[in-house]
Design a protein around this motif. Structure first.
Motif, mmCIF file in Angstrom:
data_model
loop_
_atom_site.group_PDB
_atom_site.id
_atom_site.type_symbol
_atom_site.label_atom_id
_atom_site.label_comp_id
_atom_site.label_asym_id
_atom_site.label_seq_id
_atom_site.Cartn_x
_atom_site.Cartn_y
_atom_site.Cartn_z
ATOM 1 N N ARG A 1 0.823 -1.204 0.000
ATOM 2 C CA ARG A 1 0.000 0.000 0.000
ATOM 3 C C ARG A 1 0.858 1.255 0.000
ATOM 4 O O ARG A 1 2.020 1.241 0.409
ATOM 5 N N LYS A 2 0.241 2.336 -0.446
ATOM 6 C CA LYS A 2 0.867 3.656 -0.353
ATOM 7 C C LYS A 2 1.360 3.892 1.076
ATOM 8 O O LYS A 2 0.670 3.580 2.052
ATOM 9 N N GLY A 3 2.577 4.425 1.197
ATOM 10 C CA GLY A 3 3.135 4.725 2.507
ATOM 11 C C GLY A 3 3.996 3.612 3.081
ATOM 12 O O GLY A 3 4.642 3.812 4.115
ATOM 13 N N HIS A 4 3.989 2.449 2.425
ATOM 14 C CA HIS A 4 4.798 1.326 2.904
ATOM 15 C C HIS A 4 6.285 1.660 2.769
ATOM 16 O O HIS A 4 6.740 2.180 1.747
ATOM 17 N N ILE A 5 7.041 1.382 3.812
ATOM 18 C CA ILE A 5 8.488 1.573 3.771
ATOM 19 C C ILE A 5 9.107 0.283 3.249
ATOM 20 O O ILE A 5 8.933 -0.792 3.834
ATOM 21 N N ILE A 6 9.790 0.396 2.135
ATOM 22 C CA ILE A 6 10.289 -0.782 1.426
ATOM 23 C C ILE A 6 11.457 -1.413 2.188
ATOM 24 O O ILE A 6 12.415 -0.738 2.586
ATOM 25 N N ARG A 7 11.347 -2.752 2.382
ATOM 26 C CA ARG A 7 12.365 -3.537 3.084
ATOM 27 C C ARG A 7 13.134 -4.415 2.079
ATOM 28 O O ARG A 7 12.711 -4.603 0.951
ATOM 29 N N GLU A 8 14.242 -4.961 2.549
ATOM 30 C CA GLU A 8 15.062 -5.816 1.696
ATOM 31 C C GLU A 8 14.265 -7.002 1.172
ATOM 32 O O GLU A 8 14.344 -7.356 -0.008
ATOM 33 N N GLN A 9 13.433 -7.597 2.046
ATOM 34 C CA GLN A 9 12.661 -8.774 1.635
ATOM 35 C C GLN A 9 11.523 -8.439 0.673
ATOM 36 O O GLN A 9 10.919 -9.336 0.084
ATOM 37 N N ASP A 10 11.214 -7.145 0.511
ATOM 38 C CA ASP A 10 10.158 -6.744 -0.425
ATOM 39 C C ASP A 10 10.645 -6.706 -1.869
ATOM 40 O O ASP A 10 9.824 -6.763 -2.800
ATOM 41 N N ILE A 11 11.957 -6.613 -2.059
ATOM 42 C CA ILE A 11 12.493 -6.435 -3.411
ATOM 43 C C ILE A 11 12.114 -7.588 -4.336
ATOM 44 O O ILE A 11 11.612 -7.349 -5.455
ATOM 45 N N PRO A 12 12.288 -8.861 -3.936
ATOM 46 C CA PRO A 12 11.888 -9.957 -4.833
ATOM 47 C C PRO A 12 10.398 -9.943 -5.163
ATOM 48 O O PRO A 12 9.995 -10.280 -6.279
ATOM 49 N N VAL A 13 9.578 -9.552 -4.193
ATOM 50 C CA VAL A 13 8.132 -9.499 -4.433
ATOM 51 C C VAL A 13 7.811 -8.440 -5.481
ATOM 52 O O VAL A 13 7.028 -8.675 -6.413
ATOM 53 N N LEU A 14 8.443 -7.297 -5.378
ATOM 54 C CA LEU A 14 8.212 -6.228 -6.340
ATOM 55 C C LEU A 14 8.671 -6.634 -7.740
ATOM 56 O O LEU A 14 7.995 -6.348 -8.736
ATOM 57 N N LEU A 15 9.770 -7.316 -7.818
ATOM 58 C CA LEU A 15 10.262 -7.755 -9.122
ATOM 59 C C LEU A 15 9.337 -8.796 -9.745
ATOM 60 O O LEU A 15 9.139 -8.813 -10.965
ATOM 61 N N ARG A 16 8.766 -9.676 -8.901
ATOM 62 C CA ARG A 16 7.864 -10.710 -9.428
ATOM 63 C C ARG A 16 6.592 -10.125 -10.031
ATOM 64 O O ARG A 16 5.973 -10.727 -10.909
ATOM 65 N N VAL A 17 6.172 -8.959 -9.544
ATOM 66 C CA VAL A 17 4.962 -8.330 -10.110
ATOM 67 C C VAL A 17 5.332 -7.332 -11.209
ATOM 68 O O VAL A 17 4.505 -6.512 -11.615
ATOM 69 N N GLY A 18 6.569 -7.412 -11.686
ATOM 70 C CA GLY A 18 6.960 -6.627 -12.857
ATOM 71 C C GLY A 18 7.435 -5.229 -12.565
ATOM 72 O O GLY A 18 7.523 -4.400 -13.484
ATOM 73 N N LYS A 19 7.784 -4.939 -11.312
ATOM 74 C CA LYS A 19 8.201 -3.579 -10.961
ATOM 75 C C LYS A 19 9.722 -3.511 -10.870
ATOM 76 O O LYS A 19 10.323 -3.640 -9.794
ATOM 77 N N GLU A 20 10.389 -3.321 -12.016
ATOM 78 C CA GLU A 20 11.837 -3.144 -12.011
ATOM 79 C C GLU A 20 12.232 -1.728 -11.603
ATOM 80 O O GLU A 20 13.354 -1.486 -11.149
ATOM 81 N N HIS A 21 11.283 -0.799 -11.778
ATOM 82 C CA HIS A 21 11.438 0.581 -11.304
ATOM 83 C C HIS A 21 10.160 0.960 -10.557
ATOM 84 O O HIS A 21 9.063 0.541 -10.945
ATOM 85 N N ILE A 22 10.295 1.726 -9.520
ATOM 86 C CA ILE A 22 9.112 2.146 -8.770
ATOM 87 C C ILE A 22 9.235 3.625 -8.416
ATOM 88 O O ILE A 22 10.332 4.192 -8.413
ATOM 89 N N TYR A 23 8.067 4.198 -8.113
ATOM 90 C CA TYR A 23 8.032 5.596 -7.697
ATOM 91 C C TYR A 23 8.071 5.672 -6.180
ATOM 92 O O TYR A 23 7.301 4.994 -5.489
ATOM 93 N N ILE A 24 8.965 6.472 -5.671
ATOM 94 C CA ILE A 24 9.012 6.739 -4.237
ATOM 95 C C ILE A 24 8.551 8.174 -3.996
ATOM 96 O O ILE A 24 8.562 9.016 -4.902
ATOM 97 N N TRP A 25 8.149 8.404 -2.764
ATOM 98 C CA TRP A 25 7.540 9.696 -2.452
ATOM 99 C C TRP A 25 8.584 10.777 -2.223
ATOM 100 O O TRP A 25 9.534 10.612 -1.481
ATOM 101 N N GLU A 26 8.380 11.909 -2.912
ATOM 102 C CA GLU A 26 9.128 13.129 -2.645
ATOM 103 C C GLU A 26 8.121 14.226 -2.363
ATOM 104 O O GLU A 26 7.240 14.488 -3.169
ATOM 105 N N ASN A 27 8.232 14.836 -1.217
ATOM 106 C CA ASN A 27 7.239 15.832 -0.820
ATOM 107 C C ASN A 27 7.270 17.028 -1.768
ATOM 108 O O ASN A 27 8.323 17.569 -2.082
ATOM 109 N N ASN A 28 6.066 17.420 -2.247
ATOM 110 C CA ASN A 28 5.929 18.583 -3.128
ATOM 111 C C ASN A 28 4.644 19.294 -2.737
ATOM 112 O O ASN A 28 3.550 18.751 -2.901
ATOM 113 N N GLU A 29 4.789 20.485 -2.221
ATOM 114 C CA GLU A 29 3.636 21.199 -1.684
ATOM 115 C C GLU A 29 2.637 21.608 -2.765
ATOM 116 O O GLU A 29 1.509 21.995 -2.450
#
Length: 341
Positions: free
Chosen positions: A32-60
């Protein structure tokens, strides 16, 4: 937000839901949005096709899709409804009661014309049941300018785009005109149809009179029913253009304001809508209401019960979609009848 390699994302904050789709099994977020990505999450993200992902950068100056969807939710939400949880930039509104759904179509069109956002509703002017979906809102991009959401608020106007009006359990009287009925030459089968249709909404017939064809007597009968507390009066018979059809004249002579005699709906062209000075409706029902599955009466009745005015402008607009196909297997209201734009 910033696009980075998934392998470099450990410790970063995910700025949108990551969805996994398995046909016939699931379509849901693995993170979900807001999840802090952990080392063990990387294989899961790759399995669902996410070789690149968007991380949050605050923009007012920007809003995340879920926060922007909540703006659309606020634009839409009237009374007697609640919102679902924001998910992937989408929020739905759910009915809390049985009621008449009314949409500000002009406002809806203005907001949807802005682009990068959408509001999809059920058809306006029809009854919905408690627990049913009323609309879905969605933001198209992952982030959107705050200024654009402000424009959406201004385009919608001050009132919610979606209103749900409770249906009132009203009392009604039926005036069955025609000397043939008054003299017992034919049996009245029309009243049973009206009682059945109104009974579906919990309404009660408290008066039924067969006054014949005398216009003055019909007028007095209507007035007596109203004086005795009927919330609505329906007149049957005498609604065509034959010289001896007196019902429209009798309704006019009660002091009611005629909204329209005639409607661009088939079946139901000879329908008459009128209101007394105190706002109570008096209607002349054409003969088709007695024998056709669905007619103008099915389109008008929910408005009468929700105290939403039947206007000449609304009736005129029924021409687009006002032709019932009289299907052998009737699916009304899940069909095109009465759904003109």
């Amino acid at each position: 937000m910033k696009l980075i390699r998934t392998e470099d994302a450990v410790g970063q904050v995910l700025c949108h839901d990551i969805t996994q789709i398995i046909k016939g099994v699931t379509k849901d977020a693995v993170f979900r949005k807001g999840h802090i990505i952990r080392e063990q999450d990387i294989p899961v993200l790759l399995r669902v096709g996410k070789e690149h992902i968007y991380i949050w950068e605050n923009n007012e100056n920007m809003l995340h899709e879920n926060d922007a969807a909540d703006v659309l939710r606020a634009i839409c939400q009237g009374e007697h409804m609640h919102a679902s949880e924001a998910k992937e930039g989408k929020i739905e509104l759910i009915a809390d009661i049985d009621g008449l759904l009314m949409i500000d179509l002009d406002g809806l069109r203005r907001v949807n014309s802005l682009g990068e956002m959408m509001i999809a509703t059920r058809p306006s002017g029809f009854v919905v049941k408690k627990g049913e979906k009323l609309c879905g809102t969605r933001i198209i991009p992952l982030v959107i300018e705050k200024e654009k959401m402000q424009r959406a608020k201004e385009a919608a106007g001050e009132k919610p785009l979606i209103q749900l009006y409770p249906l009132k359990k009203k009392t009604f009287g039926v005036v069955t005109t025609g000397s043939e009925v008054a003299k017992g030459l034919i049996q009245d089968t029309f009243t049973d149809v009206i009682v059945e249709k109104l009974g579906e909404y919990g309404c009660t017939m408290t008066a039924h009179v067969c006054p014949g064809d005398d216009a003055a007597v019909i007028t007095q009968t209507i007035q007596n029913m109203l004086a005795n507390g009927c919330d609505m009066v329906f007149c049957t018979g005498g609604m065509s253009v034959d010289p001896d059809d007196r019902t429209p004249l009798a309704i006019r002579n009660t002091g009611a304001q005629i909204v329209s005699y005639g409607a661009p709906v088939l079946p139901g062209a000879m329908f008459l809508a009128a209101y007394m000075p105190d706002g109570r409706p008096v209607c002349g029902l054409p003969g088709c209401v007695m024998y056709a599955k669905r007619t103008i009466f099915d389109l008008v009745l929910p408005r009468l019960l929700a105290d939403v005015p039947v206007t000449a402008e609304w009736l005129a607009g029924l021409g687009n979609g006002g032709l019932c196909l009289n299907c052998d297997d009737c699916h009304f209201p899940n069909c095109g009848f009465g759904k003109g734009v």
